[in-house]
Design a protein around this motif. Structure first.
Motif, PDB file in Angstrom:
ATOM      1  N   ALA A  19       0.844  -1.060   0.150  1.00  0.00           N
ATOM      2  CA  ALA A  19      -0.020  -0.259  -0.237  1.00  0.00           C
ATOM      3  C   ALA A  19       1.104   1.825  -0.117  1.00  0.00           C
ATOM      4  CB  ALA A  19      -1.120   0.089   1.145  1.00  0.00           C
ATOM      5  N   GLU A  20       1.241   2.252  -1.220  1.00  0.00           N
ATOM      6  CA  GLU A  20       1.105   3.562  -1.432  1.00  0.00           C
ATOM      7  C   GLU A  20       0.795   4.793  -0.460  1.00  0.00           C
ATOM      8  OE1 GLU A  20       4.648   2.800  -1.748  1.00  0.00           O
ATOM      9  OE2 GLU A  20       5.167   0.962  -2.953  1.00  0.00           O
ATOM     10  N   ALA A  21      -0.475   4.544  -0.537  1.00  0.00           N
ATOM     11  CA  ALA A  21      -1.307   5.657  -0.598  1.00  0.00           C
ATOM     12  C   ALA A  21      -3.126   5.303  -0.164  1.00  0.00           C
ATOM     13  CB  ALA A  21      -1.422   6.779  -1.347  1.00  0.00           C
ATOM     14  N   GLU A  22      -3.765   6.562   0.035  1.00  0.00           N
ATOM     15  CA  GLU A  22      -5.347   5.834  -0.436  1.00  0.00           C
ATOM     16  C   GLU A  22      -6.028   5.516  -1.293  1.00  0.00           C
ATOM     17  OE1 GLU A  22      -7.454   9.310   1.040  1.00  0.00           O
ATOM     18  OE2 GLU A  22      -7.055   8.560   3.931  1.00  0.00           O
ATOM     19  N   GLY A  23      -6.116   3.876  -1.217  1.00  0.00           N
ATOM     20  CA  GLY A  23      -6.318   3.494  -2.812  1.00  0.00           C
ATOM     21  C   GLY A  23      -5.953   2.804  -4.164  1.00  0.00           C
ATOM     22  N   VAL A  24      -4.636   3.215  -3.547  1.00  0.00           N
ATOM     23  CA  VAL A  24      -2.751   3.443  -4.359  1.00  0.00           C
ATOM     24  C   VAL A  24      -2.236   2.201  -4.102  1.00  0.00           C
ATOM     25  CG1 VAL A  24      -0.744   4.092  -5.220  1.00  0.00           C
ATOM     26  CG2 VAL A  24      -3.054   5.506  -4.833  1.00  0.00           C
ATOM     27  N   ILE A  29       5.064  -1.459 -10.859  1.00  0.00           N
ATOM     28  CA  ILE A  29       3.859  -0.549 -10.767  1.00  0.00           C
ATOM     29  C   ILE A  29       2.920   0.369  -9.949  1.00  0.00           C
ATOM     30  CG2 ILE A  29       4.125  -1.554 -13.296  1.00  0.00           C
ATOM     31  CD1 ILE A  29       1.219  -2.668 -12.463  1.00  0.00           C
ATOM     32  N   ALA A  30       2.457   0.535 -10.059  1.00  0.00           N
ATOM     33  CA  ALA A  30       1.669   1.632  -8.974  1.00  0.00           C
ATOM     34  C   ALA A  30       0.151   1.698 -10.036  1.00  0.00           C
ATOM     35  CB  ALA A  30       1.704   2.546  -8.147  1.00  0.00           C
ATOM     36  N   VAL A  31      -1.329   1.009  -8.763  1.00  0.00           N
ATOM     37  CA  VAL A  31      -1.714   1.152  -9.466  1.00  0.00           C
ATOM     38  C   VAL A  31      -3.134   1.896  -8.463  1.00  0.00           C
ATOM     39  CG1 VAL A  31      -4.230  -0.344 -10.348  1.00  0.00           C
ATOM     40  CG2 VAL A  31      -1.732  -0.997 -10.647  1.00  0.00           C
ATOM     41  N   ARG A  32      -3.396   2.913  -8.849  1.00  0.00           N
ATOM     42  CA  ARG A  32      -4.954   3.281  -8.766  1.00  0.00           C
ATOM     43  C   ARG A  32      -6.158   2.981  -8.516  1.00  0.00           C
ATOM     44  NH1 ARG A  32      -4.870   7.941  -5.548  1.00  0.00           N
ATOM     45  NH2 ARG A  32      -2.979   8.733  -6.189  1.00  0.00           N
ATOM     46  N   LEU A  33      -6.815   2.886  -7.298  1.00  0.00           N
ATOM     47  CA  LEU A  33      -8.449   2.086  -7.303  1.00  0.00           C
ATOM     48  C   LEU A  33      -9.043   2.900  -8.346  1.00  0.00           C
ATOM     49  CD1 LEU A  33     -10.508  -0.133  -7.267  1.00  0.00           C
ATOM     50  CD2 LEU A  33     -10.884   0.666  -4.357  1.00  0.00           C
ATOM     51  N   ILE A  34      -9.660   2.783  -8.750  1.00  0.00           N
ATOM     52  CA  ILE A  34     -10.785   3.468  -9.543  1.00  0.00           C
ATOM     53  C   ILE A  34     -12.195   2.965  -9.653  1.00  0.00           C
ATOM     54  CG2 ILE A  34     -11.601   4.963 -11.331  1.00  0.00           C
ATOM     55  CD1 ILE A  34      -8.732   4.407 -13.472  1.00  0.00           C
ATOM     56  N   PRO A  35     -13.355   4.036  -8.492  1.00  0.00           N
ATOM     57  CA  PRO A  35     -14.668   3.549  -8.454  1.00  0.00           C
ATOM     58  C   PRO A  35     -15.454   3.545  -9.873  1.00  0.00           C
ATOM     59  CG  PRO A  35     -13.931   5.084  -7.351  1.00  0.00           C
ATOM     60  CD  PRO A  35     -12.911   5.455  -8.092  1.00  0.00           C
ATOM     61  N   GLY A  36     -15.639   1.329 -10.021  1.00  0.00           N
ATOM     62  CA  GLY A  36     -15.939   0.864 -11.332  1.00  0.00           C
ATOM     63  C   GLY A  36     -15.562   0.679 -12.090  1.00  0.00           C
ATOM     64  N   MET A  67      -1.144  10.507  -2.160  1.00  0.00           N
ATOM     65  CA  MET A  67      -0.724  10.784  -3.157  1.00  0.00           C
ATOM     66  C   MET A  67       1.056   9.325  -2.387  1.00  0.00           C
ATOM     67  SD  MET A  67      -0.135  15.237  -2.429  1.00  0.00           S
ATOM     68  CE  MET A  67       1.704  15.232  -3.269  1.00  0.00           C
ATOM     69  N   PRO A  68       1.266   9.323  -3.355  1.00  0.00           N
ATOM     70  CA  PRO A  68       2.315   8.081  -3.279  1.00  0.00           C
ATOM     71  C   PRO A  68       3.279   8.304  -3.228  1.00  0.00           C
ATOM     72  CG  PRO A  68       1.263   7.560  -5.379  1.00  0.00           C
ATOM     73  CD  PRO A  68       0.553   8.484  -4.920  1.00  0.00           C
ATOM     74  N   PHE A  69       4.379   6.866  -2.728  1.00  0.00           N
ATOM     75  CA  PHE A  69       5.776   7.745  -3.563  1.00  0.00           C
ATOM     76  C   PHE A  69       6.200   8.770  -2.443  1.00  0.00           C
ATOM     77  CE2 PHE A  69       4.172   4.981  -6.982  1.00  0.00           C
ATOM     78  CZ  PHE A  69       4.666   3.495  -6.092  1.00  0.00           C
ATOM     79  N   LEU A  70       5.783   9.638  -1.371  1.00  0.00           N
ATOM     80  CA  LEU A  70       6.498  10.630  -1.012  1.00  0.00           C
ATOM     81  C   LEU A  70       7.207  10.480  -0.150  1.00  0.00           C
ATOM     82  CD1 LEU A  70       2.526  12.384   0.114  1.00  0.00           C
ATOM     83  CD2 LEU A  70       4.136  13.270  -1.079  1.00  0.00           C
ATOM     84  N   GLU A  71       7.674   9.076   0.731  1.00  0.00           N
ATOM     85  CA  GLU A  71       9.118   9.337   1.612  1.00  0.00           C
ATOM     86  C   GLU A  71      10.139   8.768   0.456  1.00  0.00           C
ATOM     87  OE1 GLU A  71       6.855   4.817   0.057  1.00  0.00           O
ATOM     88  OE2 GLU A  71       6.446   6.627   0.866  1.00  0.00           O
ATOM     89  N   GLU A  72      10.093   8.340  -0.826  1.00  0.00           N
ATOM     90  CA  GLU A  72      11.113   8.582  -1.766  1.00  0.00           C
ATOM     91  C   GLU A  72      11.719   9.602  -2.634  1.00  0.00           C
ATOM     92  OE1 GLU A  72      10.747   5.269  -4.921  1.00  0.00           O
ATOM     93  OE2 GLU A  72       9.552   4.325  -3.618  1.00  0.00           O
ATOM     94  N   LEU A  73      11.004  10.954  -1.846  1.00  0.00           N
ATOM     95  CA  LEU A  73      10.980  12.462  -2.347  1.00  0.00           C
ATOM     96  C   LEU A  73      11.604  13.463  -2.037  1.00  0.00           C
ATOM     97  CD1 LEU A  73       7.616  12.244  -4.763  1.00  0.00           C
ATOM     98  CD2 LEU A  73      10.195  12.004  -5.473  1.00  0.00           C
ATOM     99  N   ASP A  74      12.570  12.760  -0.524  1.00  0.00           N
ATOM    100  CA  ASP A  74      12.398  13.853   0.600  1.00  0.00           C
ATOM    101  C   ASP A  74      13.877  14.667  -0.040  1.00  0.00           C
ATOM    102  OD1 ASP A  74      13.816  15.104   3.015  1.00  0.00           O
ATOM    103  OD2 ASP A  74      14.323  12.818   3.669  1.00  0.00           O
ATOM    104  N   ASP A  75      13.439  15.701  -0.705  1.00  0.00           N
ATOM    105  CA  ASP A  75      14.944  16.033  -0.961  1.00  0.00           C
ATOM    106  C   ASP A  75      14.444  17.569  -1.657  1.00  0.00           C
ATOM    107  OD1 ASP A  75      16.677  17.850  -3.184  1.00  0.00           O
ATOM    108  OD2 ASP A  75      17.018  15.736  -3.191  1.00  0.00           O
ATOM    109  N   ASP A  76      15.423  18.504  -1.170  1.00  0.00           N
ATOM    110  CA  ASP A  76      14.795  20.238  -1.020  1.00  0.00           C
ATOM    111  C   ASP A  76      14.431  20.522  -2.645  1.00  0.00           C
ATOM    112  OD1 ASP A  76      15.249  20.322   1.580  1.00  0.00           O
ATOM    113  OD2 ASP A  76      17.513  21.327   0.922  1.00  0.00           O
TER     114      ASP A  76
END
Length: 349
Positions: free
Chosen positions: A61-66, A113-120, A192-201
């Motif tokens: 799980a990378e984020a809500e619904g992802v 790959i990453a997949v967001r759950l789309i309603p329907g 928002m997925p992968f935020l922990e991989e973007l720790d950069d100024d």
């Protein structure tokens, strides 16, 4: 004593109609040519199986619904190399085909790959509900419709799940020592997925919940000079805003949602196998209308570049708007997702 092709041939051949040595020699020669041809004939062409067999090594799980899927070769080997911006056709256990950007490290032996759950959404729903660790999948690709060019400076703009093709570009730019900046937008931090991989100024994370409204194109392009290449992926309104406000900037973009129908005219589609006639409004695609009565109709990109929804056209003139069919194919085929007509089409469905 030398021997040859004609050694051992009797001086006469009695056929009941006299001697016909010439015809007999001709028959012997033809038989020799046939034997030689059989020995020198090329083997039949065997179709090349370009499908990649993989298993799901990890679901996270990378984020809500992802969720992200880590895919490893079924035989334990190394999967084909790829470049930032590439995507895969993923054949799901149901047979549905969906396209997903590669979001991992190009140097890794596996794919992510990453997949967001789309309603329907049938494809995303199947992945979230039925695909787990150990599930075998078939892949096709990788292919790249969003190529990453070499430059000294970059501006990356990602919206939500649009971060997936942008992440490998950011990593590659950093590895090359390029000057870069990333603006990452989304509905909320939780989405928002992968935020922990973007720790950069050099990363500006801009959730709508903290700013009240989505960012405009002008805001996303602020403080960036016109000669910096812009790579943008996300919702259609965000991409449209960036393209409108980009002025002379070089913008490379990819959308995950189908584009709005522009300049469309209403037309009719007749389904040849049932005789049913469907009205396609000016603001909808033939694919959407056909799927209302034939929900099993295959599709994937909905943007005219994968060819999954290609169908045979039995009569009528097609307004081709795809990027995949050859000139020959356009003589009697169309892509339902983007192509249209002026009047009426009869298709083989």
């Amino acid at each position: 004593m030398a021997t040859g092709l004609f050694d051992g041939i009797p001086p006469r051949l009695d056929t009941g109609r006299g001697t016909d040595r010439f015809l007999w020699l001709l028959a012997r020669g033809a038989a020799a040519v046939e034997r030689f041809g059989r020995r020198g004939r090329r083997p039949p062409v065997v179709p090349v199986d370009r499908d990649l067999r993989v298993v799901v090594e990890q679901v996270r799980a990378e984020a809500e619904g992802v969720v992200s899927l880590r895919l490893a070769a079924a035989d334990g080997g190394r999967l084909p190399a790829w470049q930032p911006g590439a995507h895969l056709d993923v054949v799901l256990p149901s047979g549905r085909i969906r396209q997903y950007s590669l979001s991992g490290d190009p140097a890794d032996r596996c794919y992510r790959i990453a997949v967001r759950l789309i309603p329907g959404g049938s494809g995303s729903g199947e992945i979230h509900e039925e695909v787990g660790e150990g599930t075998p999948l078939t892949l096709r690709g990788p292919r790249n419709a969003f190529p990453f060019v070499t430059a000294d400076r970059y501006l990356f703009i990602a919206g939500g799940i649009g971060i997936t093709p942008i992440l490998p570009m950011v990593r590659t730019a950093a590895a090359r020592g390029a000057d870069w900046r990333l603006i990452y937008t989304g509905r909320s931090l939780e989405s928002m997925p992968f935020l922990e991989e973007l720790d950069d100024d050099r990363v500006w994370v801009r959730p709508d919940t903290e700013y009240g409204i989505p960012a405009s194109g002008a805001e996303l392009l602020e403080h960036v000079s016109g000669d910096v290449p812009v790579y943008c992926c996300g919702p259609t309104p965000m991409i449209t805003g960036v393209r409108i406000d980009a002025e002379n900037r070089q913008v490379h973009w990819e959308r995950f949602a189908p584009p709005p129908v522009v300049g469309g005219e209403p037309f009719r589609v007749e389904l040849a196998r049932t005789g049913r006639v469907l009205d396609v409004p000016a603001d909808r695609s033939a694919l959407d209308v056909v799927r209302e009565v034939l929900p099993q109709t295959a599709y994937s990109c909905r943007q005219g570049f994968c060819g999954t929804c290609k169908v045979r056209v039995l009569s009528g003139e097609v307004d081709h708007r795809d990027q995949v069919l050859t000139d020959d194919e356009r003589g009697d085929h169309m892509t339902l997702c983007v192509s249209r007509a002026q009047d009426r089409l009869v298709i083989d469905l």
